[in-house]
Design an enzyme around this catalytic site. Structure first.
Site, PDB file in Angstrom:
ATOM      1  N   ASP A 127      -0.768  -9.689  -0.459  1.00 35.73           N
ATOM      2  CA  ASP A 127      -0.857  -9.015  -1.739  1.00 35.73           C
ATOM      3  C   ASP A 127       0.454  -8.350  -2.134  1.00 35.73           C
ATOM      4  O   ASP A 127       1.265  -7.976  -1.280  1.00 35.73           O
ATOM      5  CB  ASP A 127      -1.947  -7.932  -1.704  1.00 35.73           C
ATOM      6  CG  ASP A 127      -3.319  -8.493  -1.381  1.00 35.73           C
ATOM      7  OD1 ASP A 127      -3.522  -9.690  -1.606  1.00 35.73           O
ATOM      8  OD2 ASP A 127      -4.174  -7.721  -0.906  1.00 35.73           O
ATOM      9  N   ARG A 128       0.614  -8.160  -3.412  1.00 34.85           N
ATOM     10  CA  ARG A 128       1.801  -7.495  -3.943  1.00 34.85           C
ATOM     11  C   ARG A 128       2.031  -6.140  -3.274  1.00 34.85           C
ATOM     12  O   ARG A 128       3.153  -5.806  -2.892  1.00 34.85           O
ATOM     13  CB  ARG A 128       1.642  -7.307  -5.453  1.00 34.85           C
ATOM     14  CG  ARG A 128       2.746  -6.481  -6.099  1.00 34.85           C
ATOM     15  CD  ARG A 128       2.449  -6.218  -7.559  1.00 34.85           C
ATOM     16  NE  ARG A 128       3.488  -5.427  -8.172  1.00 34.85           N
ATOM     17  CZ  ARG A 128       3.469  -5.034  -9.445  1.00 34.85           C
ATOM     18  NH1 ARG A 128       2.456  -5.367 -10.225  1.00 34.85           N
ATOM     19  NH2 ARG A 128       4.454  -4.315  -9.935  1.00 34.85           N
TER      20      ARG A 128
END
Length: 305
Positions: free
Chosen positions: A139-140
């Protein structure tokens, strides 16, 4: 362009239409939903509603969406924390806030842009033009180890290891609450949330998902965990820990909506990676240190004990 049809649920009654659309249409922000309304791209029972329309319940909504423009992946001189590299693979310690590949809303500044500059043409083409070399994602707002393939043979070999769990990923996180047991397993299927299409959730009929966890340390109201993925579903650790009542500290999607002072994203770090080298077959085991934000949070928690 393509059109989708939506029927609000009873719990949607009274919700502003732009807010409803941003929850039910994957990848659509509230501001983008407002633009669609202003441009007449949304109808309610055949009529164009006003911009402040609220869901009455039972109406049929039609939304005409423009085709998303996929941004071109171009090389960008972005610093990389390279943990391991040879002619077949590269392993990078991704910082919090970096998106893995270009997508609408994130056209550049991604890991792929950085890899294209660093590796030149030597990235696997299996992931396509937008995802060259990318074997798996994180994930970011999750930091840590991610592996990319430099040729198609390496990509295929690593993808097979990902499928049969030979490629092992270990994470550390800070979870809200106190765990009674020292270790455990969450075995619960994950799929798209039925109430919010931008989120994942434990749902009947979802894809099998297994997360193993063990306690590293306990603090007042927070537990330091090591997690090992047996499967690799989107947001798996975040969803599983929230499902058992212990969302990750700083996770404003699956936990408390308010950001935690001192944290940019959720306190989740991919600290370990183990795989068989796709060319030699020799085991490769890599680790990387926790990011500064994680360490500062640990120091703060230790002072409370």
């Amino acid at each position: 362009m393509h059109t989708i049809r939506l029927t609000p649920l009873e719990e949607d009654t009274g919700t502003r239409l732009d807010s409803f659309l941003s929850r039910r249409v994957e990848g659509l922000t509230r501001s983008a939903a407002a633009r669609l309304l202003a441009e007449g791209c949304v109808t309610c029972d055949g009529a164009v509603p006003g911009k402040s329309y609220r869901i009455a319940g039972g109406e049929e909504l039609c939304v005409t969406l423009p085709e998303a423009e996929e941004p071109e992946a171009v090389p960008q001189d972005i610093p990389l924390d390279v943990v391991y590299e040879d002619e077949d693979v590269i392993v990078v310690n991704k910082p919090v806030g970096m998106v893995v590949h270009p997508a609408p809303g994130h056209p550049d500044g991604t890991l792929v842009n950085a890899l294209l500059h660093h590796c030149g043409d030597s990235l696997s083409g299996i992931g396509g033009e937008k995802r060259p070399g990318i074997v798996h994602r994180i994930d970011r707002d999750t930091s840590g180890l991610i592996i990319a393939a430099k040729n198609d043979a390496a990509h295929l070999a690593l993808a097979a290891q990902l499928a049969d769990h030979t490629l092992a990923r270990t994470y550390e996180c800070l979870a809200v609450g106190n765990f009674r047991q020292d270790s455990g397993t969450v075995n619960a299927p994950i799929g798209r949330s039925r109430s919010d299409r931008k989120k994942m959730a434990v749902v009947a009929g979802g894809r099998p998902a297994v997360t193993h966890w063990e306690v590293l340390a306990r603090y007042p109201g927070v537990t330091h965990l090591r997690c090992r993925l047996e499967t690799g579903r989107t947001h798996q650790i975040r969803v599983h820990l929230a499902y058992i009542g212990h969302p990750i500290l700083g996770d404003t999607v699956y936990g408390n909506k308010k950001p935690v002072p001192g944290l940019t994203g959720q306190c989740l770090h991919a600290t370990g990676l183990r795989f068989l080298h796709p060319h030699t077959g020799c085991p490769v085991e890599l680790t990387c240190p926790r990011p500064e934000e994680f360490e500062r949070m640990l120091v703060k928690l230790q002072k409370r004990t």
